[in-house]
Design a protein around this motif. Structure first.
Motif, PDB file in Angstrom:
ATOM      1  N   ARG A 113       0.834  -1.199   0.000  1.00  0.00           N
ATOM      2  CA  ARG A 113       0.000   0.000   0.000  1.00  0.00           C
ATOM      3  C   ARG A 113       0.870   1.251   0.000  1.00  0.00           C
ATOM      4  O   ARG A 113       0.545   2.250  -0.649  1.00  0.00           O
ATOM      5  N   SER A 114       1.998   1.195   0.696  1.00  0.00           N
ATOM      6  CA  SER A 114       2.916   2.344   0.707  1.00  0.00           C
ATOM      7  C   SER A 114       3.493   2.595  -0.675  1.00  0.00           C
ATOM      8  O   SER A 114       3.609   3.745  -1.120  1.00  0.00           O
ATOM      9  N   TYR A 115       3.848   1.525  -1.383  1.00  0.00           N
ATOM     10  CA  TYR A 115       4.359   1.683  -2.740  1.00  0.00           C
ATOM     11  C   TYR A 115       3.288   2.234  -3.671  1.00  0.00           C
ATOM     12  O   TYR A 115       3.571   3.074  -4.532  1.00  0.00           O
ATOM     13  N   PHE A 116       2.074   1.762  -3.512  1.00  0.00           N
ATOM     14  CA  PHE A 116       0.974   2.239  -4.343  1.00  0.00           C
ATOM     15  C   PHE A 116       0.767   3.740  -4.131  1.00  0.00           C
ATOM     16  O   PHE A 116       0.636   4.505  -5.091  1.00  0.00           O
ATOM     17  N   ASP A 117       0.760   4.167  -2.874  1.00  0.00           N
ATOM     18  CA  ASP A 117       0.589   5.597  -2.580  1.00  0.00           C
ATOM     19  C   ASP A 117       1.745   6.413  -3.143  1.00  0.00           C
ATOM     20  O   ASP A 117       1.548   7.529  -3.645  1.00  0.00           O
ATOM     21  N   GLU A 118       2.956   5.863  -3.093  1.00  0.00           N
ATOM     22  CA  GLU A 118       4.117   6.577  -3.614  1.00  0.00           C
ATOM     23  C   GLU A 118       4.035   6.719  -5.128  1.00  0.00           C
ATOM     24  O   GLU A 118       4.373   7.764  -5.685  1.00  0.00           O
ATOM     25  N   LEU A 119       3.579   5.677  -5.801  1.00  0.00           N
ATOM     26  CA  LEU A 119       3.411   5.752  -7.249  1.00  0.00           C
ATOM     27  C   LEU A 119       2.447   6.874  -7.620  1.00  0.00           C
ATOM     28  O   LEU A 119       2.700   7.658  -8.531  1.00  0.00           O
ATOM     29  N   LEU A 120       1.335   6.945  -6.914  1.00  0.00           N
ATOM     30  CA  LEU A 120       0.356   7.997  -7.188  1.00  0.00           C
ATOM     31  C   LEU A 120       0.953   9.372  -6.921  1.00  0.00           C
ATOM     32  O   LEU A 120       0.705  10.323  -7.680  1.00  0.00           O
TER      33      LEU A 120
END
Length: 388
Positions: A113-120
């Motif tokens: 989830r942290s990676y997903f938020d960072e991508l966004l």
């Protein structure tokens, strides 16, 4: 297009179904959370994943007719809640509801989830970020890493994410020359991306390291400084150089360059939104008949700007792209998301990258591993290492 939709208790279970019924080459197209019961209420919550599989001709095919638990896309009987998605004002198409978007993130392990938020946060479009994350989970599931670790803290998510992105990243061929076989290569792109410096780096590399006979030609007559800059490089390396203003001057100029192995063409910066300027460029290049056309993109540009450039320069038919100024770009998720294929962009292969102003040192053949190693900021890399 035939597409299968799978429903399961969890995201991992759905991916297991996809892999067992459609194979490891299936692509995840969409995911959402649905609920059975009367009009979606008072029922059980499921994860619904839509997947497709390409045949030998590149078309999406299904692995067979889905049963009652695998409705085909567009079958409202299997997902009544889809009729109550939020519709944005002024839009003709249904948009995912806020609940659906939140559900995607809620189903992810905390590290992912942290990676997903960072991508966004880096400008990656939600659809692309979701696709990459789904591919990441798929890689983990294929290795059996998701069944015994509900928190996902021991799974190398970053490595799987890099693999997921790498599967979409296209690496093209660098310029290849043979003595006595002249090759014409043009560099195009918007203003300020470093075309002239990149031409000089390529010229120096082929002249000094590959021992090839190189000629320079510029059609960038809009900026006097650009002609002077390229001529200075030509004088230093003792290379022939020609300046062309009109299409009818191109063939004679190419002839005056003599018996060279490589002709590098520098072009004026064009706005990707200026159809007239792009058409002028097309006419000039048509007269040159280049063997390769490399679209130069700046790594410091926004995702939207890079995508617009790729679309705007499509009439030039670039064969690959060069990404410059990587020394000014700490992480590359946004850049890479802009050059992979999406619903609105056909994507483009990479040939070279540059990371400084030194001629000819700061240029390299595009390398997927090197690019993917800089996908996320260093702090994200560090947290992955600590979790391991």
């Amino acid at each position: 297009m035939h597409i299968r939709t799978f429903r399961a208790n969890s995201l991992q279970d759905a991916l297991e179904q996809i892999r067992s019924q459609m194979g490891a080459d299936a692509s995840v197209l969409h995911t959402r959370q649905v609920r059975d019961g009367l009009m979606g209420w008072l029922g059980r919550t499921y994860v619904e994943v839509t997947a497709g599989l390409k045949d030998g001709e590149g078309n999406e095919i299904g692995a067979g007719q889905g049963g009652s638990d695998s409705p085909q896309l567009g079958d409202d009987h299997g997902c009544p809640a889809s009729r109550f998605n939020v519709v944005s004002q002024g839009s003709d198409s249904l948009q995912p509801s806020l609940q659906t978007q939140a559900s995607f993130e809620e189903n992810l392990p905390a590290p992912l989830r942290s990676y997903f938020d960072e991508l966004l946060s880096q400008g990656v479009l939600r659809a692309v970020a979701e696709r990459w994350i789904m591919g990441t989970v798929s890689f983990a599931a294929s290795l059996g890493e998701t069944s015994g670790d509900s928190l996902g803290s021991s799974i190398p998510w970053l490595e799987h994410l890099q693999r997921s992105v790498g599967r979409e990243l296209r690496i093209g061929s660098p310029i290849r020359t043979q003595p006595g076989d002249r090759r014409i290569v043009a560099l195009v792109g918007p203003t300020g991306v470093g075309k002239t410096t990149t031409v000089a780096k390529l010229a120096a590399g082929f002249r000094l390291e590959a021992r090839r006979r190189v000629g320079l030609l510029t059609i960038d007559t809009f900026r006097i400084a650009a002609v002077q800059q390229l001529r200075a490089y030509a004088d230093i390396m003792d290379l022939p150089m020609e300046v062309v203003e009109k299409p009818e001057q191109m063939r004679p100029a190419l002839g005056r360059l003599g018996d060279v192995d490589l002709v590098l063409i520098d072009t004026a910066g064009r706005s990707p939104t200026s159809d007239a300027r792009i058409e002028q460029l097309v006419e000039l290049l048509r007269s040159a008949q280049p063997d390769e056309t490399h679209l130069v993109l700046s790594g410091t540009s926004s995702v939207a700007s890079i995508e617009q450039t790729i679309r705007g320069f499509a009439p030039v038919r670039p064969t690959s792209a060069i990404v410059t100024k990587l020394d000014e770009t700490p992480h590359l998720a946004g850049v890479l998301s802009a050059i992979v294929a999406t619903e609105t962009n056909s994507g483009i292969a990479l040939s070279y990258t540059t990371d400084g102003q030194q001629v000819p040192d700061d240029i390299a053949i595009a390398d997927a591993s090197a690019l993917l190693s800089r996908l996320l900021p260093p702090r994200m890399q560090l947290s992955q290492a600590e979790a391991a």
